[in-house]
Scaffold this motif. Structure first.
Motif, mmCIF file in Angstrom:
data_model
loop_
_atom_site.group_PDB
_atom_site.id
_atom_site.type_symbol
_atom_site.label_atom_id
_atom_site.label_comp_id
_atom_site.label_asym_id
_atom_site.label_seq_id
_atom_site.Cartn_x
_atom_site.Cartn_y
_atom_site.Cartn_z
ATOM 1 N N ALA A 35 0.759 -1.073 -0.060
ATOM 2 C CA ALA A 35 0.079 0.053 -0.120
ATOM 3 C C ALA A 35 0.858 0.989 -0.045
ATOM 4 O O ALA A 35 0.639 2.009 -0.696
ATOM 5 N N LYS A 36 1.935 1.126 0.691
ATOM 6 C CA LYS A 36 2.840 2.310 0.728
ATOM 7 C C LYS A 36 3.812 2.481 -0.175
ATOM 8 O O LYS A 36 3.993 3.765 -0.879
ATOM 9 N N GLN B 222 5.726 3.239 -10.828
ATOM 10 C CA GLN B 222 6.554 4.234 -11.459
ATOM 11 C C GLN B 222 7.884 4.143 -12.049
ATOM 12 O O GLN B 222 8.145 4.310 -13.104
ATOM 13 N N LEU B 223 8.754 3.451 -10.938
ATOM 14 C CA LEU B 223 10.016 3.214 -11.298
ATOM 15 C C LEU B 223 10.134 2.206 -12.526
ATOM 16 O O LEU B 223 10.999 2.224 -13.228
ATOM 17 N N LYS B 224 9.282 1.177 -12.406
ATOM 18 C CA LYS B 224 9.116 0.101 -13.357
ATOM 19 C C LYS B 224 8.919 0.659 -15.043
ATOM 20 O O LYS B 224 9.361 0.442 -15.816
ATOM 21 N N LYS B 225 7.931 1.578 -14.661
ATOM 22 C CA LYS B 225 7.600 2.410 -16.209
ATOM 23 C C LYS B 225 8.689 3.195 -16.721
ATOM 24 O O LYS B 225 9.081 3.006 -17.910
ATOM 25 N N GLU C 178 19.539 6.340 -8.839
ATOM 26 C CA GLU C 178 19.286 6.995 -7.470
ATOM 27 C C GLU C 178 17.945 6.799 -6.676
ATOM 28 O O GLU C 178 17.944 6.625 -5.586
ATOM 29 N N ASP C 179 16.935 6.950 -7.609
ATOM 30 C CA ASP C 179 15.654 6.914 -6.971
ATOM 31 C C ASP C 179 15.247 5.320 -6.642
ATOM 32 O O ASP C 179 14.872 5.389 -5.614
ATOM 33 N N PHE C 180 15.816 4.497 -7.450
ATOM 34 C CA PHE C 180 15.505 3.223 -7.156
ATOM 35 C C PHE C 180 16.297 2.716 -5.715
ATOM 36 O O PHE C 180 15.615 1.988 -4.954
ATOM 37 N N GLN C 181 17.409 3.277 -5.535
ATOM 38 C CA GLN C 181 18.478 2.955 -4.443
ATOM 39 C C GLN C 181 17.451 3.681 -3.176
ATOM 40 O O GLN C 181 17.264 2.955 -2.034
ATOM 41 N N VAL C 182 16.988 4.699 -3.194
ATOM 42 C CA VAL C 182 16.319 5.411 -2.162
ATOM 43 C C VAL C 182 14.884 4.701 -1.891
ATOM 44 O O VAL C 182 14.565 4.481 -0.903
ATOM 45 N N TYR C 183 14.447 4.122 -3.068
ATOM 46 C CA TYR C 183 13.155 3.347 -2.744
ATOM 47 C C TYR C 183 13.255 1.895 -2.106
ATOM 48 O O TYR C 183 12.495 1.665 -1.268
ATOM 49 N N ARG D 24 14.055 -0.259 5.128
ATOM 50 C CA ARG D 24 13.483 0.309 6.810
ATOM 51 C C ARG D 24 12.279 0.058 7.110
ATOM 52 O O ARG D 24 12.277 -0.220 8.242
ATOM 53 N N ASP D 25 11.151 0.265 6.239
ATOM 54 C CA ASP D 25 9.692 -0.112 6.963
ATOM 55 C C ASP D 25 9.810 -1.633 7.042
ATOM 56 O O ASP D 25 8.948 -2.092 8.041
ATOM 57 N N GLN D 26 10.193 -2.435 6.267
ATOM 58 C CA GLN D 26 10.179 -3.910 6.491
ATOM 59 C C GLN D 26 10.715 -4.204 7.680
ATOM 60 O O GLN D 26 10.060 -5.201 8.559
ATOM 61 N N ASN D 27 11.930 -3.773 8.027
ATOM 62 C CA ASN D 27 12.383 -4.157 9.281
ATOM 63 C C ASN D 27 11.572 -3.550 10.561
ATOM 64 O O ASN D 27 11.665 -4.160 11.539
#
Length: 171
Positions: A49-50, A57-60, A98-103, A109-112
């Motif tokens: 959801a998050k 968007q990154l995939k496209k 860069e965007d993918f690494q941040v993603y 982080r959220d998974q942990n």
């Protein structure tokens, strides 16, 4: 003297047989348990959801970069346009990376953060299950050093059932 040594060896083998008869070993796949239990499915749903829209968007964007790369490789442009497209693909590729690494870091982080309470519950359930079922040892299947696991030792499904019972009871 030979009789004493023979008797000692017999006792050693006798006690080893008794010790092995009482040892009950279980193996579970913590990764599978985390993915298949209700707690894990809740974590996955929250992450989807998050981060689902951003992932799409990154995939496209990645697909658009691949199309541009194919166009450049086919030399469909004149020389000036080709150089502009090469500069564009380099810039966009760098930005995408860069965007993918941040993603990925955000997801990790959220998974942990979301998974930590589930891991604590998993640890509690494994301890209670193994105590109740008289297991002497329980290993995570993904632990380095476990080269062989016999059929029937995997207790992952039982652990998932216990975690699901805990979730349904509201704990």
């Amino acid at each position: 003297m030979k009789k004493v040594c023979l008797l000692a060896v017999c006792f050693v083998f006798l006690f080893q047989a008794v010790a092995f008869a009482e040892t009950k070993i279980g193996v579970f796949d913590a990764k599978k348990v985390m993915q298949d239990c209700l707690y894990g499915k809740d974590v996955r749903a929250k992450l989807d959801a998050k981060f689902g829209a951003r992932g799409e968007q990154l995939k496209k964007e990645r697909e658009a970069l691949e199309k541009l790369k194919v166009q450049i490789e086919s030399k469909a442009f004149d020389e000036k346009t080709m150089q502009d497209k090469i500069v564009e693909i380099r810039r966009r590729s760098r930005d995408w990376t860069e965007d993918f690494q941040v993603y990925q870091k955000s997801i990790q982080r959220d998974q942990n953060q979301l998974g930590k309470p589930v891991l604590q519950k998993l640890e509690k359930v494994v301890m209670e299950f193994c105590t109740a079922n008289k297991f002497s040892i329980a290993f995570d299947k993904n632990t380095p050093g476990l080269a062989f696991i016999a059929d029937g030792l995997d207790i992952s499904a039982d652990i998932i059932k216990e975690l699901d019972k805990m979730k349904k009871s509201g704990k």
